[in-house]
Design a protein around this motif. Structure first.
Motif, PDB file in Angstrom:
ATOM      1  N   GLN A 124      -2.326  -2.871  -7.453  1.00  0.00           N
ATOM      2  CA  GLN A 124      -2.559  -3.288  -6.157  1.00  0.00           C
ATOM      3  C   GLN A 124      -1.124  -3.910  -4.677  1.00  0.00           C
ATOM      4  O   GLN A 124      -1.134  -5.034  -5.524  1.00  0.00           O
ATOM      5  CB  GLN A 124      -3.446  -3.567  -5.298  1.00  0.00           C
ATOM      6  N   LYS A 125      -0.690  -3.314  -4.219  1.00  0.00           N
ATOM      7  CA  LYS A 125       0.533  -4.382  -3.311  1.00  0.00           C
ATOM      8  C   LYS A 125      -0.636  -5.304  -2.372  1.00  0.00           C
ATOM      9  O   LYS A 125      -1.803  -4.361  -1.959  1.00  0.00           O
ATOM     10  CB  LYS A 125       1.705  -3.644  -3.286  1.00  0.00           C
ATOM     11  N   CYS A 126      -0.724  -6.942  -2.390  1.00  0.00           N
ATOM     12  CA  CYS A 126      -1.536  -7.652  -2.190  1.00  0.00           C
ATOM     13  C   CYS A 126      -0.646  -8.460  -1.211  1.00  0.00           C
ATOM     14  O   CYS A 126       0.652  -8.853  -1.820  1.00  0.00           O
ATOM     15  CB  CYS A 126      -1.959  -8.254  -2.646  1.00  0.00           C
ATOM     16  N   PHE A 127      -0.572  -8.928   0.451  1.00  0.00           N
ATOM     17  CA  PHE A 127      -0.860 -10.236   1.122  1.00  0.00           C
ATOM     18  C   PHE A 127      -1.261 -11.138   1.124  1.00  0.00           C
ATOM     19  O   PHE A 127      -2.580 -11.344   1.678  1.00  0.00           O
ATOM     20  CB  PHE A 127      -0.012  -8.984   2.213  1.00  0.00           C
ATOM     21  N   HIS A 174       4.511 -20.055  -5.409  1.00  0.00           N
ATOM     22  CA  HIS A 174       3.689 -19.356  -4.576  1.00  0.00           C
ATOM     23  C   HIS A 174       4.841 -18.271  -3.524  1.00  0.00           C
ATOM     24  O   HIS A 174       5.829 -18.490  -3.695  1.00  0.00           O
ATOM     25  CB  HIS A 174       3.794 -20.023  -2.908  1.00  0.00           C
ATOM     26  N   LEU A 175       3.677 -17.098  -3.729  1.00  0.00           N
ATOM     27  CA  LEU A 175       4.277 -15.768  -2.658  1.00  0.00           C
ATOM     28  C   LEU A 175       3.951 -15.288  -1.335  1.00  0.00           C
ATOM     29  O   LEU A 175       3.011 -15.914  -1.206  1.00  0.00           O
ATOM     30  CB  LEU A 175       4.640 -13.990  -3.872  1.00  0.00           C
ATOM     31  N   ARG A 185      -6.912   6.283 -12.905  1.00  0.00           N
ATOM     32  CA  ARG A 185      -6.232   5.781 -12.088  1.00  0.00           C
ATOM     33  C   ARG A 185      -5.758   5.742 -10.822  1.00  0.00           C
ATOM     34  O   ARG A 185      -5.391   6.902 -10.607  1.00  0.00           O
ATOM     35  CB  ARG A 185      -4.056   5.993 -13.406  1.00  0.00           C
ATOM     36  N   VAL A 186      -6.003   4.493 -10.074  1.00  0.00           N
ATOM     37  CA  VAL A 186      -5.950   4.883  -8.906  1.00  0.00           C
ATOM     38  C   VAL A 186      -4.590   4.031  -8.192  1.00  0.00           C
ATOM     39  O   VAL A 186      -3.580   3.035  -8.321  1.00  0.00           O
ATOM     40  CB  VAL A 186      -7.176   4.474  -8.047  1.00  0.00           C
ATOM     41  N   PRO A 187      -3.885   5.025  -7.350  1.00  0.00           N
ATOM     42  CA  PRO A 187      -2.889   4.091  -6.459  1.00  0.00           C
ATOM     43  C   PRO A 187      -2.773   3.404  -5.314  1.00  0.00           C
ATOM     44  O   PRO A 187      -3.924   3.111  -5.477  1.00  0.00           O
ATOM     45  CB  PRO A 187      -1.984   5.419  -5.718  1.00  0.00           C
ATOM     46  N   SER A 188      -2.399   2.308  -4.952  1.00  0.00           N
ATOM     47  CA  SER A 188      -2.218   1.537  -4.229  1.00  0.00           C
ATOM     48  C   SER A 188      -2.419   1.624  -3.051  1.00  0.00           C
ATOM     49  O   SER A 188      -1.786   2.935  -2.395  1.00  0.00           O
ATOM     50  CB  SER A 188      -0.603   0.088  -4.023  1.00  0.00           C
ATOM     51  N   ALA A 189      -3.337   1.091  -2.200  1.00  0.00           N
ATOM     52  CA  ALA A 189      -3.662   1.440  -1.203  1.00  0.00           C
ATOM     53  C   ALA A 189      -2.973   0.750   0.068  1.00  0.00           C
ATOM     54  O   ALA A 189      -1.774  -0.356  -0.544  1.00  0.00           O
ATOM     55  CB  ALA A 189      -5.261   0.340  -0.735  1.00  0.00           C
ATOM     56  N   SER A 190      -2.773   1.065   1.154  1.00  0.00           N
ATOM     57  CA  SER A 190      -2.327   0.869   2.225  1.00  0.00           C
ATOM     58  C   SER A 190      -1.580  -0.836   1.927  1.00  0.00           C
ATOM     59  O   SER A 190      -2.227  -1.817   2.001  1.00  0.00           O
ATOM     60  CB  SER A 190      -1.581   0.765   3.884  1.00  0.00           C
ATOM     61  N   LEU A 191      -1.189  -1.754   2.807  1.00  0.00           N
ATOM     62  CA  LEU A 191      -1.333  -3.238   3.272  1.00  0.00           C
ATOM     63  C   LEU A 191      -2.239  -3.373   4.363  1.00  0.00           C
ATOM     64  O   LEU A 191      -2.341  -5.223   4.731  1.00  0.00           O
ATOM     65  CB  LEU A 191       0.075  -4.142   2.824  1.00  0.00           C
ATOM     66  N   ILE A 192      -2.151  -2.155   5.003  1.00  0.00           N
ATOM     67  CA  ILE A 192      -2.422  -2.021   6.193  1.00  0.00           C
ATOM     68  C   ILE A 192      -4.334  -1.659   5.837  1.00  0.00           C
ATOM     69  O   ILE A 192      -4.574  -0.322   5.994  1.00  0.00           O
ATOM     70  CB  ILE A 192      -2.697  -1.654   7.084  1.00  0.00           C
ATOM     71  N   PRO A 193      -5.668  -2.771   5.735  1.00  0.00           N
ATOM     72  CA  PRO A 193      -6.480  -2.263   5.415  1.00  0.00           C
ATOM     73  C   PRO A 193      -7.900  -1.616   6.766  1.00  0.00           C
ATOM     74  O   PRO A 193      -6.814  -1.842   7.726  1.00  0.00           O
ATOM     75  CB  PRO A 193      -7.318  -3.777   5.227  1.00  0.00           C
ATOM     76  N   LEU A 251     -10.632  -7.615   8.021  1.00  0.00           N
ATOM     77  CA  LEU A 251      -9.023  -8.141   7.024  1.00  0.00           C
ATOM     78  C   LEU A 251      -7.936  -8.068   8.427  1.00  0.00           C
ATOM     79  O   LEU A 251      -7.416  -6.348   8.524  1.00  0.00           O
ATOM     80  CB  LEU A 251      -8.514  -7.335   5.837  1.00  0.00           C
ATOM     81  N   LEU A 252      -7.269  -8.902   7.796  1.00  0.00           N
ATOM     82  CA  LEU A 252      -5.198  -8.906   8.653  1.00  0.00           C
ATOM     83  C   LEU A 252      -4.936  -7.993   7.262  1.00  0.00           C
ATOM     84  O   LEU A 252      -4.330  -6.843   7.891  1.00  0.00           O
ATOM     85  CB  LEU A 252      -5.150 -10.076   8.654  1.00  0.00           C
ATOM     86  N   LEU A 253      -5.118  -8.785   6.935  1.00  0.00           N
ATOM     87  CA  LEU A 253      -4.038  -7.915   4.816  1.00  0.00           C
ATOM     88  C   LEU A 253      -4.950  -7.675   4.419  1.00  0.00           C
ATOM     89  O   LEU A 253      -5.574  -8.396   3.569  1.00  0.00           O
ATOM     90  CB  LEU A 253      -2.295  -8.309   4.908  1.00  0.00           C
ATOM     91  N   THR A 254      -4.689  -6.464   3.379  1.00  0.00           N
ATOM     92  CA  THR A 254      -5.058  -5.877   2.196  1.00  0.00           C
ATOM     93  C   THR A 254      -4.302  -7.320   0.462  1.00  0.00           C
ATOM     94  O   THR A 254      -3.313  -7.261   0.864  1.00  0.00           O
ATOM     95  CB  THR A 254      -3.997  -4.583   1.758  1.00  0.00           C
ATOM     96  N   ASN A 255      -5.852  -8.131   0.964  1.00  0.00           N
ATOM     97  CA  ASN A 255      -5.219  -9.509  -0.125  1.00  0.00           C
ATOM     98  C   ASN A 255      -6.138  -9.423  -1.847  1.00  0.00           C
ATOM     99  O   ASN A 255      -5.585 -10.637  -2.198  1.00  0.00           O
ATOM    100  CB  ASN A 255      -6.146 -10.797   0.938  1.00  0.00           C
ATOM    101  N   ALA A 256      -6.320  -8.453  -1.774  1.00  0.00           N
ATOM    102  CA  ALA A 256      -6.857  -8.270  -2.879  1.00  0.00           C
ATOM    103  C   ALA A 256      -6.840  -6.826  -3.841  1.00  0.00           C
ATOM    104  O   ALA A 256      -6.838  -6.178  -2.768  1.00  0.00           O
ATOM    105  CB  ALA A 256      -7.924  -8.723  -3.073  1.00  0.00           C
ATOM    106  N   GLY A 257      -6.980  -6.792  -5.084  1.00  0.00           N
ATOM    107  CA  GLY A 257      -6.783  -5.108  -5.443  1.00  0.00           C
ATOM    108  C   GLY A 257      -8.486  -4.313  -5.234  1.00  0.00           C
ATOM    109  O   GLY A 257      -8.434  -3.205  -5.350  1.00  0.00           O
ATOM    110  N   MET A 258      -9.123  -5.765  -5.232  1.00  0.00           N
ATOM    111  CA  MET A 258     -10.398  -4.758  -4.950  1.00  0.00           C
ATOM    112  C   MET A 258     -11.057  -4.394  -3.204  1.00  0.00           C
ATOM    113  O   MET A 258     -12.034  -3.545  -3.255  1.00  0.00           O
ATOM    114  CB  MET A 258     -11.301  -5.620  -5.200  1.00  0.00           C
TER     115      MET A 258
END
Length: 403
Positions: free
Chosen positions: A64-67, A81-82, A21-29, A35-42
């Motif tokens: 993963q929080k994604c944007f 849409h989100l 179990r791995v925590p979500s990374a930041s939205l700032i990749p 990438l501008l923002l984290t857009n996928a779990g990978m």
């Protein structure tokens, strides 16, 4: 299942099957992601897929929080849409591959989430006969397996890096949502809830294949919001328990309720979705600015405030929406709680800055629209941007609303 139960059911399922179990990374990749923002779990695992660093584990699972920024103007206008969403995922770094991934996916969807197998369809990449045989062995009827081309069933990050053909799981939500015939006919009725990516290629920034990755990997993504829509039997993402605390705030501030008026519903959705999304962005260190990810944040905060004013709300709104977001999601994302004071300071300052000129800008806009014959002059768009702080995308949306 409520949202938190879906998260935990997913993570436990894969922990029981040897995943870390791995925590979500930041939205700032990281900068090297392109990438501008984290857009996928990978995204946080890209170095392992490329072979640039050894993976500390063979298998991982995360929420993963994604944007994704391409849907900002669609938020509020559609049912699903989100900008910000939570991506449930399981990953293999050169360990298991297609058969295990598809098998576990079907097991979790049918036994863990309790979805009737008779409601399921799957899609595969057009030349991937191996995966078709796997789904047939798992009991999916051939008539509910759909071949699709590169635009639909080949996944990449939209930057140079790892990629591969994929296979998606869809749920048939029934005739009240659209026409029969499968996901190639209607993707509102046939809702995609999980994508299994067979991460085996390296591509350039145009998605042209450079060669094979050092190993065959698995990268899956399952939208928590879409799974909740199905499991809670809701017509839209916004009716799930995930968004209800945000709508309660928006409705209270506006003195209206969802379902009373279509234009009102759009603004309530914008307030709820953007209130949540901007809180997450600020908590990860994004600040409003005129470029890059800071511009994305500013554009969304100002769109949110604009829609609040359309609902007749003259008081500040962002603080209460941010507080509701922190209360609802702080257990899963502790950085929201840890950075609460910073989030409130940044968000309320931006609202105050824009709120002071919004009324004057709208007066200019309405006067110009009254005199325009089908097109808003460019000098008006420039003045709204330069003098009153209107992002050009917001002006475009206002112009479209005015016909």
């Amino acid at each position: 299942m409520e949202g938190w139960q879906i998260r935990e059911t997913f993570l436990r399922f894969f922990e029981e099957r040897g995943h870390r179990r791995v925590p979500s990374a930041s939205l700032i990749p990281p900068p090297e992601s392109g990438l501008l923002l984290t857009n996928a779990g990978m995204n946080q695992f890209i170095p392992y897929f490329l072979g640039h660093a050894p993976a500390p584990y063979d298998r991982a699972t995360s929420v993963q929080k994604c944007f994704r920024t391409n849907d900002i103007e669609n938020v509020g206008r559609t049912d699903r849409h989100l900008t910000l969403f939570e991506m449930l995922g399981n990953f293999s770094f050169g360990d298991y591959f297609k058969r295990e991934s598809c098998g576990w996916g079907l097991e979790l969807v049918t036994e863990g989430f309790g979805i009737d197998p008779g409601r399921l369809w799957v899609s595969v990449y057009e030349t991937d006969d191996e995966t078709i045989d796997i789904w047939l062995d798992l009991g999916i009827p051939r008539e509910r397996i759909v071949r699709r081309g590169k635009d639909d069933n080949y996944w990449w990050t939209h930057a140079a890096g790892p990629a591969g053909p994929c296979s998606e799981i869809f749920v048939d939500r029934g005739s009240r949502y659209g026409d029969e015939g499968g996901p190639a006919v209607d993707e509102d009725r046939y809702l995609e809830i999980w994508n299994h990516v067979f991460m085996q290629d390296e591509v350039d920034e145009r998605a042209e294949r450079r060669g094979e990755l050092p190993a065959k990997n698995i990268d899956t993504g399952s939208s928590l919001e879409r799974v909740a829509t199905v499991l809670q039997d809701k017509a839209t993402i916004f009716e799930t328990d995930i968004f209800q605390p945000l709508f309660a705030v928006a409705e209270s501030l506006a003195g209206v309720r969802q379902g009373e008026d279509e234009r009102t519903d759009i603004s309530l959705r914008v307030m709820a979705e953007h209130g949540r999304a901007t809180t997450f962005l600020i908590a990860d260190g994004v600040q409003p600015s005129n470029e890059g990810r800071g511009y994305v944040l500013r554009r969304m905060l100002r769109r949110l405030v604009s829609h609040a004013r359309r609902l007749g709300i003259e008081r500040p709104v962002i603080e209460e929406l941010a507080e509701a977001t922190i209360a609802t999601f702080g257990g899963a994302y502790p950085e929201l709680v840890e950075n609460r004071a910073y989030v409130l300071q940044v968000a309320t300052s931006e609202e105050e800055r824009f709120g002071g000129t919004l009324r004057q800008g709208m007066a200019l806009f309405e006067d110009a629209i009254g005199r325009a014959s089908g097109t808003l002059p460019g000098e008006v768009v420039f003045k709204l941007h330069d003098t009153f702080g209107f992002p050009k995308e917001l002006t475009r949306e206002l112009v479209e609303d005015a016909g």
